[in-house]
Motif scaffolding. Sequence first.
Motif, PDB file in Angstrom:
ATOM      1  N   LYS A 167       0.469  -1.429   0.094  1.00 60.95           N
ATOM      2  CA  LYS A 167       0.000  -0.359  -0.174  1.00 60.95           C
ATOM      3  C   LYS A 167       1.113   1.348  -0.243  1.00 60.95           C
ATOM      4  CE  LYS A 167      -3.901  -2.098   2.086  1.00 60.95           C
ATOM      5  NZ  LYS A 167      -4.439  -2.824   3.710  1.00 60.95           N
ATOM      6  N   PRO A 168       0.445   2.497  -0.649  1.00 63.75           N
ATOM      7  CA  PRO A 168       1.200   4.019  -0.211  1.00 63.75           C
ATOM      8  C   PRO A 168       1.187   4.194   0.947  1.00 63.75           C
ATOM      9  CG  PRO A 168      -1.184   4.310  -1.729  1.00 63.75           C
ATOM     10  CD  PRO A 168      -0.949   2.491  -1.054  1.00 63.75           C
ATOM     11  N   VAL A 200       0.326   7.393   3.087  1.00 62.17           N
ATOM     12  CA  VAL A 200      -0.450   8.414   3.263  1.00 62.17           C
ATOM     13  C   VAL A 200       0.396   9.780   4.219  1.00 62.17           C
ATOM     14  CG1 VAL A 200      -2.538   8.815   3.944  1.00 62.17           C
ATOM     15  CG2 VAL A 200      -2.322   6.776   3.268  1.00 62.17           C
ATOM     16  N   ARG A 233       5.826   9.579  -2.216  1.00 67.19           N
ATOM     17  CA  ARG A 233       5.509   8.598  -3.417  1.00 67.19           C
ATOM     18  C   ARG A 233       6.851   8.575  -3.576  1.00 67.19           C
ATOM     19  NH1 ARG A 233       1.345   8.186  -1.652  1.00 67.19           N
ATOM     20  NH2 ARG A 233      -1.199   8.354  -2.904  1.00 67.19           N
ATOM     21  N   ARG A 269       3.174   4.804  -8.924  1.00 64.72           N
ATOM     22  CA  ARG A 269       2.184   5.400  -8.559  1.00 64.72           C
ATOM     23  C   ARG A 269       3.327   6.941  -8.339  1.00 64.72           C
ATOM     24  NH1 ARG A 269       1.274   1.073  -3.877  1.00 64.72           N
ATOM     25  NH2 ARG A 269      -0.770   0.292  -4.234  1.00 64.72           N
ATOM     26  N   ARG A 304      -6.525   3.751 -10.567  1.00 65.09           N
ATOM     27  CA  ARG A 304      -6.420   3.684 -10.151  1.00 65.09           C
ATOM     28  C   ARG A 304      -5.842   4.499  -8.688  1.00 65.09           C
ATOM     29  NH1 ARG A 304      -4.658  -1.650  -7.595  1.00 65.09           N
ATOM     30  NH2 ARG A 304      -4.550  -1.264  -5.401  1.00 65.09           N
ATOM     31  N   TYR A 305      -4.889   4.840  -8.927  1.00 63.13           N
ATOM     32  CA  TYR A 305      -3.309   5.435  -8.532  1.00 63.13           C
ATOM     33  C   TYR A 305      -3.473   7.098  -8.458  1.00 63.13           C
ATOM     34  CZ  TYR A 305      -0.140   1.778 -10.004  1.00 63.13           C
ATOM     35  OH  TYR A 305      -0.342   0.590 -10.671  1.00 63.13           O
ATOM     36  N   GLU A 356      -6.023   6.818  -4.823  1.00 62.89           N
ATOM     37  CA  GLU A 356      -5.407   6.351  -4.051  1.00 62.89           C
ATOM     38  C   GLU A 356      -4.576   8.445  -3.949  1.00 62.89           C
ATOM     39  OE1 GLU A 356      -3.333   2.282  -4.699  1.00 62.89           O
ATOM     40  OE2 GLU A 356      -2.446   3.706  -5.238  1.00 62.89           O
ATOM     41  N   GLY A 408      -6.775  10.570  -1.754  1.00 67.40           N
ATOM     42  CA  GLY A 408      -7.853   9.805  -0.571  1.00 67.40           C
ATOM     43  C   GLY A 408      -7.939  10.179   0.744  1.00 67.40           C
ATOM     44  N   SER A 451     -12.848   7.966  -2.451  1.00 69.78           N
ATOM     45  CA  SER A 451     -12.053   7.109  -2.844  1.00 69.78           C
ATOM     46  C   SER A 451     -12.089   5.286  -2.491  1.00 69.78           C
ATOM     47  CB  SER A 451     -10.514   7.968  -2.738  1.00 69.78           C
ATOM     48  OG  SER A 451      -9.045   6.602  -2.378  1.00 69.78           O
ATOM     49  N   LYS A 452     -12.592   5.385  -1.685  1.00 66.71           N
ATOM     50  CA  LYS A 452     -12.937   4.463  -1.127  1.00 66.71           C
ATOM     51  C   LYS A 452     -13.661   3.320  -2.442  1.00 66.71           C
ATOM     52  CE  LYS A 452     -14.358   1.487   2.758  1.00 66.71           C
ATOM     53  NZ  LYS A 452     -14.349   1.345   4.185  1.00 66.71           N
ATOM     54  N   LEU A 492     -12.253   2.331  -5.619  1.00 66.10           N
ATOM     55  CA  LEU A 492     -11.079   1.741  -5.324  1.00 66.10           C
ATOM     56  C   LEU A 492     -11.899   0.704  -4.697  1.00 66.10           C
ATOM     57  CD1 LEU A 492      -8.233   3.652  -3.636  1.00 66.10           C
ATOM     58  CD2 LEU A 492      -8.118   2.995  -5.942  1.00 66.10           C
TER      59      LEU A 492
END
Length: 271
Positions: free
Chosen positions: A3-4, A6, A27, A56, A186-187, A190, A193, A200-201, A204
Motif C-alpha cells: 500500500k502507498p 499516506v 511517493r 504511483r 486507481r493511482y 489513491e 484518498g 476514493s474508497k 477503488l
Amino acid sequence: MAKPTVPRGLGPRTPLRIAAPRLLEARLGDVRKYEQALLRGLPAEPIHDMRVASRRLRAALDVFGLRNLEPGVKELQDALGAVRDLQLQVAWFARRSRALAARRRDLLPSAAAAFRRTLDVWRSRTAQGIVEATLELAARGRFGGPRMRRIVRKRLGMVARRMRAVEQNPDALTAHRLRIAVKKLRYCAELAGPALPKQSKKLLGQLVPLQEMLGDLHDMDVRIALLGVMRASGLRRSERARRARLAQQLLRELLRWQKKNLVHHLRREWD
C-alpha cells in the motif's frame, strides 16, 4: 501489492502547496525504500513492489504538473518490469517445461545488469531531481478542490471509453489500453484518498477487482505471444483457451458496470 504511504494531517481544505510536496515526498520514499534490498540482490517481492511504487510516483508527478520528470521514473519502471516479467515467466514455465524455463532464465543476467545501470542513474540523478523539483513546487488551490476532482472525472471518462472499445473487441491491445487507463485512475484515486476518503474508497472498491482481472488477461496475452515465438504450440493452444474463458469473464464484469451504470454514479461522487 504494497500500500502507498499516506502522509498524516492532510484533508480536503489543505492547500495544494502543502499537500502536493508531502504526497510527492511520500511517493518518492515508497520507491526509494527498496533500493538497499535491490543493491544486494533481486528478490521478486521488492522488484514487484518497487515497480508498483514507481507507477504511483509517475501518477503523482503527472497530477502535480511535473510530467517532465516522468521519463526518468519510467526508465526505472521499465528496467524493473524487464526483470519481473522474466521472473514470472521462469516460474510459469518451470511448472510446465524445464527446457523452456531454462531459456527464459538465461535472459535474467542481462536484464539484471540493465536494471543495475538504471538504478545507478536513478539514485545519482533522477531521484535528486524529483526532490529539487518538489521543493520548488507552487501548486494552487485546495487538495480536495475542483482540480483534483476534475482529474479523477477525466480519467474515469477515459476508462469508460476504453470499456466500450473492449466490449466491441476484447483483443490483447484493446484490453491492454483499458488496463492502463484503470491503473492511472486507481493511482489517482489513491492519491486523492486523504482529501476525499469516501469517494476514493468507493471508486477503488470497484476498480481493484477489474484491474486484477485485466492484469491476469495481460499476463496471458504476453505468454501467448511468447509461446508463439518459442514454438510451444501445445502450451499456446492451452493458454489461448484459458484466455478466451477469462475474456468472457471480463465481458461479464463490464456488463455489470453497464447495467449498474457505475461510471455515471462514480462520476457524480467526484462532482
